[in-house]
Design a protein around this motif. Structure first.
Motif, PDB file in Angstrom:
ATOM      1  N   ASP A  91       0.834  -1.206   0.000  1.00 53.37           N
ATOM      2  CA  ASP A  91       0.000   0.000   0.000  1.00 53.37           C
ATOM      3  C   ASP A  91       0.869   1.255   0.000  1.00 53.37           C
ATOM      4  O   ASP A  91       1.897   1.309   0.675  1.00 53.37           O
ATOM      5  CB  ASP A  91      -0.834   0.070   1.288  1.00 53.37           C
ATOM      6  N   ARG A  92       0.405   2.264  -0.717  1.00 59.01           N
ATOM      7  CA  ARG A  92       1.021   3.583  -0.621  1.00 59.01           C
ATOM      8  C   ARG A  92       0.007   4.560  -0.037  1.00 59.01           C
ATOM      9  O   ARG A  92      -1.121   4.684  -0.550  1.00 59.01           O
ATOM     10  CB  ARG A  92       1.529   4.059  -1.981  1.00 59.01           C
ATOM     11  N   TRP A  93       0.421   5.186   1.056  1.00 53.89           N
ATOM     12  CA  TRP A  93      -0.439   6.111   1.781  1.00 53.89           C
ATOM     13  C   TRP A  93       0.208   7.492   1.818  1.00 53.89           C
ATOM     14  O   TRP A  93       1.374   7.626   2.194  1.00 53.89           O
ATOM     15  CB  TRP A  93      -0.652   5.623   3.215  1.00 53.89           C
ATOM     16  N   ALA A  94      -0.561   8.503   1.438  1.00 60.23           N
ATOM     17  CA  ALA A  94      -0.126   9.890   1.578  1.00 60.23           C
ATOM     18  C   ALA A  94      -0.532  10.372   2.965  1.00 60.23           C
ATOM     19  O   ALA A  94      -1.701  10.294   3.346  1.00 60.23           O
ATOM     20  CB  ALA A  94      -0.767  10.761   0.506  1.00 60.23           C
ATOM     21  N   VAL A  95       0.459  10.839   3.724  1.00 65.08           N
ATOM     22  CA  VAL A  95       0.237  11.332   5.076  1.00 65.08           C
ATOM     23  C   VAL A  95       0.987  12.651   5.188  1.00 65.08           C
ATOM     24  O   VAL A  95       2.215  12.687   5.028  1.00 65.08           O
ATOM     25  CB  VAL A  95       0.743  10.336   6.139  1.00 65.08           C
ATOM     26  N   GLY A  96       0.274  13.733   5.486  1.00 65.36           N
ATOM     27  CA  GLY A  96       0.928  15.036   5.429  1.00 65.36           C
ATOM     28  C   GLY A  96       1.458  15.258   4.026  1.00 65.36           C
ATOM     29  O   GLY A  96       0.768  15.010   3.036  1.00 65.36           O
ATOM     30  N   SER A  97       2.705  15.704   3.927  1.00 66.17           N
ATOM     31  CA  SER A  97       3.307  15.878   2.599  1.00 66.17           C
ATOM     32  C   SER A  97       4.234  14.722   2.241  1.00 66.17           C
ATOM     33  O   SER A  97       4.944  14.787   1.241  1.00 66.17           O
ATOM     34  CB  SER A  97       4.084  17.202   2.546  1.00 66.17           C
ATOM     35  N   ALA A  98       4.225  13.660   3.049  1.00 62.66           N
ATOM     36  CA  ALA A  98       5.057  12.477   2.793  1.00 62.66           C
ATOM     37  C   ALA A  98       4.226  11.388   2.131  1.00 62.66           C
ATOM     38  O   ALA A  98       2.992  11.375   2.203  1.00 62.66           O
ATOM     39  CB  ALA A  98       5.648  11.957   4.103  1.00 62.66           C
ATOM     40  N   LEU A  99       4.923  10.470   1.488  1.00 64.61           N
ATOM     41  CA  LEU A  99       4.290   9.291   0.899  1.00 64.61           C
ATOM     42  C   LEU A  99       4.997   8.060   1.439  1.00 64.61           C
ATOM     43  O   LEU A  99       6.224   7.950   1.349  1.00 64.61           O
ATOM     44  CB  LEU A  99       4.387   9.331  -0.631  1.00 64.61           C
ATOM     45  N   PHE A 100       4.217   7.144   2.011  1.00 66.54           N
ATOM     46  CA  PHE A 100       4.750   5.937   2.630  1.00 66.54           C
ATOM     47  C   PHE A 100       4.287   4.697   1.873  1.00 66.54           C
ATOM     48  O   PHE A 100       3.229   4.702   1.240  1.00 66.54           O
ATOM     49  CB  PHE A 100       4.279   5.813   4.074  1.00 66.54           C
ATOM     50  N   GLU A 101       5.078   3.628   2.004  1.00 70.03           N
ATOM     51  CA  GLU A 101       4.713   2.326   1.456  1.00 70.03           C
ATOM     52  C   GLU A 101       4.793   1.287   2.572  1.00 70.03           C
ATOM     53  O   GLU A 101       5.785   1.230   3.304  1.00 70.03           O
ATOM     54  CB  GLU A 101       5.656   1.939   0.317  1.00 70.03           C
ATOM     55  N   VAL A 102       3.779   0.462   2.706  1.00 68.71           N
ATOM     56  CA  VAL A 102       3.757  -0.577   3.741  1.00 68.71           C
ATOM     57  C   VAL A 102       4.715  -1.688   3.348  1.00 68.71           C
ATOM     58  O   VAL A 102       4.579  -2.288   2.277  1.00 68.71           O
ATOM     59  CB  VAL A 102       2.337  -1.130   3.934  1.00 68.71           C
ATOM     60  N   SER A 103       5.697  -1.957   4.219  1.00 64.93           N
ATOM     61  CA  SER A 103       6.746  -2.916   3.885  1.00 64.93           C
ATOM     62  C   SER A 103       6.604  -4.258   4.592  1.00 64.93           C
ATOM     63  O   SER A 103       6.997  -5.288   4.038  1.00 64.93           O
ATOM     64  CB  SER A 103       8.128  -2.331   4.214  1.00 64.93           C
ATOM     65  N   GLN A 104       6.048  -4.280   5.810  1.00 67.88           N
ATOM     66  CA  GLN A 104       5.929  -5.538   6.548  1.00 67.88           C
ATOM     67  C   GLN A 104       5.137  -5.306   7.836  1.00 67.88           C
ATOM     68  O   GLN A 104       5.058  -4.174   8.328  1.00 67.88           O
ATOM     69  CB  GLN A 104       7.298  -6.096   6.921  1.00 67.88           C
ATOM     70  N   PRO A 105       4.569  -6.372   8.394  1.00 70.16           N
ATOM     71  CA  PRO A 105       4.063  -6.263   9.760  1.00 70.16           C
ATOM     72  C   PRO A 105       5.234  -6.111  10.720  1.00 70.16           C
ATOM     73  O   PRO A 105       6.346  -6.573  10.442  1.00 70.16           O
ATOM     74  CB  PRO A 105       3.361  -7.612   9.992  1.00 70.16           C
ATOM     75  N   ARG A 106       4.984  -5.493  11.852  1.00 70.68           N
ATOM     76  CA  ARG A 106       5.997  -5.457  12.892  1.00 70.68           C
ATOM     77  C   ARG A 106       6.033  -6.825  13.584  1.00 70.68           C
ATOM     78  O   ARG A 106       5.009  -7.408  13.877  1.00 70.68           O
ATOM     79  CB  ARG A 106       5.628  -4.366  13.900  1.00 70.68           C
TER      80      ARG A 106
END
Length: 241
Positions: A111-126
């Motif tokens: 998944d790619r999620w835009a949060v604030g002005s950053a863009l994150f990608e889900v890499s793994q469960p903790r």
């Protein structure tokens, strides 16, 4: 005047950072960890491998581009509060982003999620380790996290920017809707003899390399008919001495 309806989108409740510090565990072991985080007011810069002001003590197993930011769901807080009120507070599980409106069942690997002005990608469960128990002076939290799957998820940074409390989370892309964080966690921790699932999960290019290596070993072992379980001692109990 009619009040506007509440924002239905997932929202960051708190942004947290922390630097490594030493303490003596109940066992007498000297522990250096950045597990204890503090809430930051205002915008926080997101770098390629960290939030500004955040560090990891043991870079062999924490941090790096695939574990740049840890998110944890505020939806679990009520259940944790039944066990111990402090476990419901932001940062109780060492996370950087305490988020409402999402759980491990709502986010997927890649998944790619835009949060604030950053863009994150889900890499793994903790994967919960002994430092969770160490932080709270308990011996049952790793077990409880594994049994519930309330583990959180790691994010890699696709686009640097800033985040702050109150940010809405917007889903930009979902390449693997089958593979929720909850499903991946279940395969890793509970369906350890499921060869087909291990192969399928290992095929996800967005999955963190450390998970793919573990799954590749599992595939080889199961393909050879070896049903012996993986050794989890170091992760669950920590180093000796």
């Amino acid at each position: 005047m009619t009040a506007p309806p509440p924002d239905p989108r997932p929202t960051t409740i708190a942004v947290l950072v922390g630097r490594p510090a030493e303490h003596t565990a109940p066992s007498g072991r000297l522990v250096r960890t950045a597990f204890r985080k503090h809430v930051v007011d205002g915008p926080v810069v997101v770098g390629e491998t960290n939030l500004d002001g955040d560090e990891q003590a043991d870079l062999r197993v924490h941090g790096g581009p695939d574990k740049a930011v840890l998110a944890y769901s505020a939806e679990h807080s009520a259940r944790w509060a039944e066990l111990e009120p402090a476990l419901a507070e932001p940062g109780a599980f060492g996370e950087n982003l305490h988020v409402a409106g999402l759980t491990e069942a709502d986010v997927c690997i890649g998944d790619r999620w835009a949060v604030g002005s950053a863009l994150f990608e889900v890499s793994q469960p903790r994967q919960p380790c002994w430092k969770v128990d160490d932080r709270w002076g308990r011996d049952d939290l790793v077990d409880r996290i594994e049994s519930t799957g309330h583990a959180g998820w790691y994010l890699r940074v696709v686009q640097v920017g800033t985040v702050r409390a109150g940010d809405a989370w917007a889903l930009v892309d979902r390449p693997h809707p089958r593979w929720t964080v909850a499903e991946a966690f279940d395969v890793m921790h509970h369906r350890r003899d499921d060869l087909a699932a291990a192969r399928a999960l290992d095929d996800l290019p967005e999955l963190a390399p450390s998970w793919r290596r573990s799954l590749a070993k599992r595939v080889l072992r199961l393909s050879a008919g070896d049903l012996a379980d993986e050794d989890q001692t170091d992760r669950r109990a920590g180093p000796v001495g």
